[in-house]
Motif scaffolding. Structure first.
Motif, PDB file in Angstrom:
ATOM      1  N   TRP A   8      88.554  28.081  38.275  1.00  0.00           N
ATOM      2  CA  TRP A   8      88.703  28.824  39.460  1.00  0.00           C
ATOM      3  C   TRP A   8      90.090  27.965  40.214  1.00  0.00           C
ATOM      4  O   TRP A   8      90.434  26.903  39.727  1.00  0.00           O
ATOM      5  CB  TRP A   8      87.655  28.507  40.515  1.00  0.00           C
ATOM      6  N   ASP A  82      84.094  26.494  48.828  1.00  0.00           N
ATOM      7  CA  ASP A  82      84.817  26.334  47.876  1.00  0.00           C
ATOM      8  C   ASP A  82      84.141  25.605  46.896  1.00  0.00           C
ATOM      9  O   ASP A  82      84.009  25.678  45.549  1.00  0.00           O
ATOM     10  CB  ASP A  82      86.163  25.986  48.133  1.00  0.00           C
ATOM     11  N   VAL A  85      81.318  26.567  44.151  1.00  0.00           N
ATOM     12  CA  VAL A  85      81.157  27.138  42.827  1.00  0.00           C
ATOM     13  C   VAL A  85      80.574  26.606  41.807  1.00  0.00           C
ATOM     14  O   VAL A  85      79.984  27.179  40.796  1.00  0.00           O
ATOM     15  CB  VAL A  85      82.847  27.649  42.775  1.00  0.00           C
ATOM     16  N   THR A 137      75.002  33.511  43.329  1.00  0.00           N
ATOM     17  CA  THR A 137      75.329  33.021  44.399  1.00  0.00           C
ATOM     18  C   THR A 137      74.569  32.761  45.889  1.00  0.00           C
ATOM     19  O   THR A 137      74.615  31.639  46.552  1.00  0.00           O
ATOM     20  CB  THR A 137      76.761  33.755  44.821  1.00  0.00           C
ATOM     21  N   TRP A 154      86.632  32.714  45.286  1.00  0.00           N
ATOM     22  CA  TRP A 154      86.513  31.957  43.931  1.00  0.00           C
ATOM     23  C   TRP A 154      87.209  32.687  42.962  1.00  0.00           C
ATOM     24  O   TRP A 154      86.861  34.270  42.789  1.00  0.00           O
ATOM     25  CB  TRP A 154      84.834  32.010  43.534  1.00  0.00           C
ATOM     26  N   LEU A 156      87.799  33.172  39.262  1.00  0.00           N
ATOM     27  CA  LEU A 156      87.028  32.906  38.008  1.00  0.00           C
ATOM     28  C   LEU A 156      87.620  33.454  36.705  1.00  0.00           C
ATOM     29  O   LEU A 156      88.147  34.447  36.789  1.00  0.00           O
ATOM     30  CB  LEU A 156      85.425  33.454  38.305  1.00  0.00           C
TER      31      LEU A 156
END
Length: 282
Positions: A8, A82, A85, A137, A154, A156
């Motif tokens: 990320w 942040d 993740v 999540t 995020w 990814l």
């Protein structure tokens, strides 16, 4: 199938590049503040697609915020989203999950009670991984606080398909659009002598005392369609520290639209929003 490789990009808070290798996934983050953010030093700040909407719609989105917060607390809260993740998506980064082409953008919102929701997603990978992200999540939490809800992105991807990157430069039309939206959002609030009109003034009427002064900084997250996919508060001064006011103001730019850009990618806009007159200038 090989393990899902999770990467990320941090979109502004981190100052250094970090690279960590772990058995099941690869993590990389780096600051993109100089690449993806449009920091406008405008005395008149934010903007809105429909100036007449006021705070009614935004207030309906106030999520139980009852206190006040400092700029540092806002930055720490965004940074905490942040950082989640790694743990939040750990179940999705195990061997046998996902495919090499998995990549995309996920906007995650943390409410004042600490609960997380996926508030936006643009996914180019497998449905299996998308469903894993959507399911895992919300299982993560932050400590409850008296501040506003915050949102972070995020980005990814895998080793074969890296995360969507932030734009290196913004379309020229963006600054003009922000200025236009700012006028609509602030009404006369940014002129210093009349803070009675515009959506920003409506937020102040519903949440702040008379003759208040507030300066708020928002970060807008944009997807390739040019629409504002998410908004988070990143700074607050004077009466702008009020959490209910911050929640209301964060709802103002959600209808803004900008010139589309080629994806997969994302970008951010940092915009200040001012209400009233600074007491030192009266």
């Amino acid at each position: 199938m090989a393990a899902f490789l999770l990467l990320w990009y941090n979109a502004a808070l981190m100052k250094t590049t970090e690279k960590t290798t772990r058995p099941d996934h690869f993590l990389r983050r780096y600051s993109t503040a100089s690449q993806s953010s449009l920091a406008l030093g405008l005395a008149s700040s934010l903007a809105l697609g429909g100036a007449g909407s006021g705070c009614a719609g935004a207030l309906s989105a106030v999520r139980g915020s009852t206190g006040s917060v400092t700029t540092q607390q806002l930055l720490d809260r965004n940074k905490a989203v942040d950082a989640l993740v790694t743990d939040a998506l750990k179940p999705c980064a195990t061997p046998g999950k996902g495919k090499p082409e998995d990549s995309g953008l996920v906007l995650v919102t943390a409410k004042p009670d600490g609960s997380l929701t996926v508030s936006g997603i643009q996914w180019q990978g497998s449905d299996e991984m998308k469903q894993c992200i959507l399911a895992e999540t919300p299982k993560s939490h932050l400590p409850a606080w008296k501040g506003p809800q915050v949102t972070w992105i995020w980005a990814l991807g895998t080793k074969d398909h890296p995360p969507p990157k932030p734009l290196e430069s913004l379309p020229k039309s963006y600054q003009e659009k922000v200025t236009e939206y700012t006028r609509q959002a602030q009404g006369n609030a940014g002129l210093g002598n009349d803070a009675s009109s515009g959506p920003l003034a409506a937020c102040a009427r519903d949440t702040l005392p008379p003759d208040s002064y507030a300066l708020v900084g928002l970060k807008l997250f944009l997807f390739p369609d040019g629409k504002v996919a998410g908004v988070t508060a990143i700074s607050a001064e004077a009466d702008g520290k009020d959490s209910a006011f911050l929640d209301c103001v964060s709802g103002i730019p959600k209808d803004w639209t900008f010139e589309a850009f080629q994806g997969p990618a994302f970008t951010t806009l940092d915009v200040p929003l001012k209400h009233g007159v600074n007491p030192t200038e009266r």
